[in-house]
Structure formats: structure tokens, C-alpha cells
Enzyme design. Structure first.
Site, PDB file in Angstrom:
ATOM      1  N   GLU A 105       0.864  -1.190   0.000  1.00  0.00           N
ATOM      2  CA  GLU A 105       0.000   0.000   0.000  1.00  0.00           C
ATOM      3  C   GLU A 105       0.901   1.241   0.000  1.00  0.00           C
ATOM      4  O   GLU A 105       1.212   1.826   1.040  1.00  0.00           O
ATOM      5  CB  GLU A 105      -0.931   0.003   1.218  1.00  0.00           C
ATOM      6  CG  GLU A 105      -1.968   1.099   1.130  1.00  0.00           C
ATOM      7  CD  GLU A 105      -2.974   1.054   2.275  1.00  0.00           C
ATOM      8  OE1 GLU A 105      -3.831   1.959   2.318  1.00  0.00           O
ATOM      9  OE2 GLU A 105      -2.891   0.143   3.115  1.00  0.00           O
ATOM     10  N   ASP A 125       5.959 -11.907  13.934  1.00  0.00           N
ATOM     11  CA  ASP A 125       4.863 -12.791  13.525  1.00  0.00           C
ATOM     12  C   ASP A 125       3.712 -11.890  13.096  1.00  0.00           C
ATOM     13  O   ASP A 125       2.993 -11.329  13.935  1.00  0.00           O
ATOM     14  CB  ASP A 125       4.447 -13.689  14.691  1.00  0.00           C
ATOM     15  CG  ASP A 125       3.444 -14.761  14.274  1.00  0.00           C
ATOM     16  OD1 ASP A 125       2.738 -14.558  13.259  1.00  0.00           O
ATOM     17  OD2 ASP A 125       3.351 -15.797  14.962  1.00  0.00           O
TER      18      ASP A 125
END
Length: 364
Positions: A49, A256
Site C-alpha cells: 500500500e 509474527d
């Protein structure tokens, strides 16, 4: 026999041994102060983005025009793992819960045997019928602590099954932790680092740099982030787009990435102070670490080193620094977006201009 020509190679395919890098840019610097990090710090954002880069950069530029920049206060840190135990009935489960709490110091000593960095901070429980959920809260040093918490919980669970009568094994994870899910318990009690980033922007900068007013941002925050999220049934969440900045930082620093699910919970607070804008982002679930799985990759090593998160510091300080930098980055992007949305059409015009101009040209 008909001989068919071999299919043409797919020139768009990427060989399995050649991973496609996520477009990454270093944005900033962001001026940060507080109890976990200070200075002017560039931040890596890995994202597809592309408008996120200039959006965060606008907030970063604003931070450098304010004396203290973005002040980040780290208020708590703990990694959790909940085990599930089964009893014949609720009465037995309740007696077992009391026995477990009575053994807290014993369990703390046992936790230290699982890792020299693990420390048992607290124990909470919940009883549903014959089911006993026990939520262990650990300090995990510079690691995010998923595996460290599970290893310790596994050891504690085996010990409890051996020494507390009436219990049977249910699971080493009972979803009362809660990992990678948006839940009320994480929003209330926290999981990972709990931090608040805040800034006081003078009226002149609100008008000149953000092209809006403090009153308009504060009003939009109530109507959009508070009322809108309430109507949508949000869980301990009142913000515009924390997940965008979190994912970009998480991917660039080897975290993560699925932990943006609980990480996206948090509250944006904005108020008009005589024309000046007070703006803050509170994030109770920043799950970040500077050692552990994923941190050995060359790009991640380089990013953490440049961020100053691989320096020689007391255990835990590098991870706290990363959490503070992440929280400040979230504020930069959140403030920029909220300001844009006070002006009709600005958000879409900006997205269209940036995405058309950038095309496939990304800086790595």
C-alpha cells in the site's frame, strides 16, 4: 501419435527458491521521546500500500517540529499462554484454581527452569462448568515470547497435573491467552507490550501541515472511531487503521505478522486544547521482539541493527525500544489519515495521485 508442443514457460512466475521481496522504504526520521526510546529514528515499512509511506512521513515530519516529538510511554509488558484443564465438576475446578494460586511461588521457580529469560508474572483463571482455564503471564526478555511462554506453560501444566488432584489434561492452549484473535481480555489485560504514544501539535502546525483544525479532528475521532466502531461491534478497538502501520513494521522487522489481529486493537484519543491538538494512540497488544524466529534473516538483522534494537543493553530493553518505535509509527499514520478524512475528497485524491505516480517503482 500427435505430438503436442511443450507449453511456453510462465515468465511471470517466480522460482520457488527466489522469494519476492515486499516493497520496503525507510520513512522519517520520527522524533521520539519517552521511557523506552528517544531520538530521531528512521523506520522501515514493508507494504504494497504505497500511500502508507508518505502518510507516515507526514506524521514523522510533524513530530520533528514539536520539541518532544512523539512521547511514548511503555506501561506494561507480558506474554500469555492459557492452559485448559478438565475437572469432574465446577466445585473441583474451583478447588484446583485455589490450589494453583497457592503454588504461585513454586510455579515461578519452575518457570525459571524452562528458560533463563522467562519469568512468571501472574496467574488468572476462569471456570466454565467443569472446565478450568488458567492464563499464565510471563516476562520474556527481548523475545516476543510465543514459544518461550508455551514451553513454560507446558512445564507448568505437567506439574499441575501431577500435584493438583482432580484435574485432567485439556490443552496446552485454551484460547484464553489469546493469540492472534481480537478479544476483550487482551484489550483489557494486554498481551505483549502496552504503550501509549502522544503528541501535542500547536494550532499553526495543525493548520499548516495537516490542513485542518484540532476541533475537526477531535470531532471526527468521536464520530468515526468511537461511535462508528461501537455501531460496528468493535472489540476494545477505536481507531482508524492501526493494522496498516503495524503490519508494515512487523514484516520489516521479522515479527509474527498474524499478531496484528490483536495488535489492531487500541484507542485513538484526540482533544482540542485551545486550538492546539492533543492526539494519542494507546496500543495494549504490541507483540514484538528483537531475537527469536525470523530475526536471523539478513534484511531483518540489518533493519533491527539500524533501528538500534541490537545494541548492548540490559535484557528486554531492545524489545521495549522496538515497541516504542512501533507505537510512534502508528501515531504518525493514524494522525495523518484522520487529518485527511476531515477534508472532503482528500483521501481519495491522495491515494490516486500516489499510486498512479509510483506504479511499480518501489525502493527496497
Amino acid at each position: 501419435m500427435t505430438v503436442r508442443p511443450a507449453p511456453l514457460p510462465d515468465r511471470t512466475a517466480v522460482p520457488a527458491d527466489r522469494p519476492t521481496p515486499i516493497p520496503t522504504r525507510w520513512v522519517g526520521p520520527i522524533r521520539i521521546s519517552g521511557n523506552a526510546a528517544s531520538g530521531e529514528i528512521h523506520v522501515p515499512l514493508a507494504t504494497y500500500e504505497t500511500p502508507l509511506w508518505p502518510s507516515v512521513a507526514r506524521g514523522a515530519g510533524l513530530s520533528r517540529l514539536v520539541a518532544d516529538g512523539i512521547k511514548v510511554t511503555l506501561v506494561d509488558e507480558r506474554m500469555t499462554r492459557s492452559v485448559l484443564l478438565e475437572a469432574p465438576d465446577a466445585e473441583t475446578a474451583y478447588a484446583a484454581a485455589r490450589a494453583i494460586h497457592d503454588r504461585t511461588e513454586e510455579l515461578r521457580r519452575l518457570t525459571r527452569r524452562s528458560s533463563r529469560f522467562a519469568e512468571l508474572l501472574g496467574i488468572r483463571h476462569e471456570i466454565t462448568g467443569p472446565l478450568l482455564f488458567v492464563r499464565f503471564e510471563f516476562a520474556t526478555g527481548d523475545a516476543a515470547g510465543h514459544n518461550m511462554a508455551t514451553l513454560a506453560a507446558d512445564l507448568l501444566l505437567a506439574h499441575l497435573l501431577q500435584h493438583v488432584p482432580g484435574l485432567a489434561y485439556g490443552s496446552v492452549s485454551g484460547n484464553y491467552c489469546t493469540d492472534k484473535k481480537a478479544t476483550a481480555i487482551n484489550g483489557i489485560l494486554g498481551r505483549g507490550k502496552n504503550a501509549t504514544a502522544e503528541i501535542l501539535v500547536p494550532r499553526s502546525l495543525v493548520a499548516g501541515r495537516l490542513r485542518t483544525t484540532a476541533a475537526r479532528i477531535a470531532r471526527l475521532n468521536v464520530h468515526k472511531n468511537l461511535v462508528g466502531t461501537l455501531l460496528a461491534g468493535g472489540v476494545r478497538s477505536a481507531n482508524a487503521h492501526y493494522a496498516n502501520m503495524l503490519l508494515a513494521v512487523y514484516l520489516a522487522t521479522g515479527q509474527d505478522a498474524a499478531n496484528i489481529v490483536e495488535g489492531s486493537q487500541g484507542i485513538t484519543y484526540a482533544t482540542d486544547r485551545g486550538g492546539d491538538l492533543y492526539f494519542s494512540c494507546t496500543l495494549p497488544n504490541l507483540v514484538v521482539g528483537t531475537v527469536g524466529n525470523g530475526k536471523h534473516l539478513p534484511a531483518v538483522e540489518a533493519a533491527l541493527t539500524r533501528l538500534g534494537c541490537r545494541d548492548e543493553r540490559p535484557t528486554g530493553q531492545n524489545a521495549r525500544r522496538l515497541a516504542a518505535i512501533t507505537a510512534a509509527t502508528v501515531l504518525c499514520g493514524e494522525l495523518s489519515l484522520m487529518a485527511a478524512q476531515t477534508n472532503p475528497g482528500e483521501l481519495m485524491r491522495t491515494h490516486t495521485r500516489i499510486e498512479r505516480a509510483s506504479g511499480d517503482r518501489h525502493e527496497h
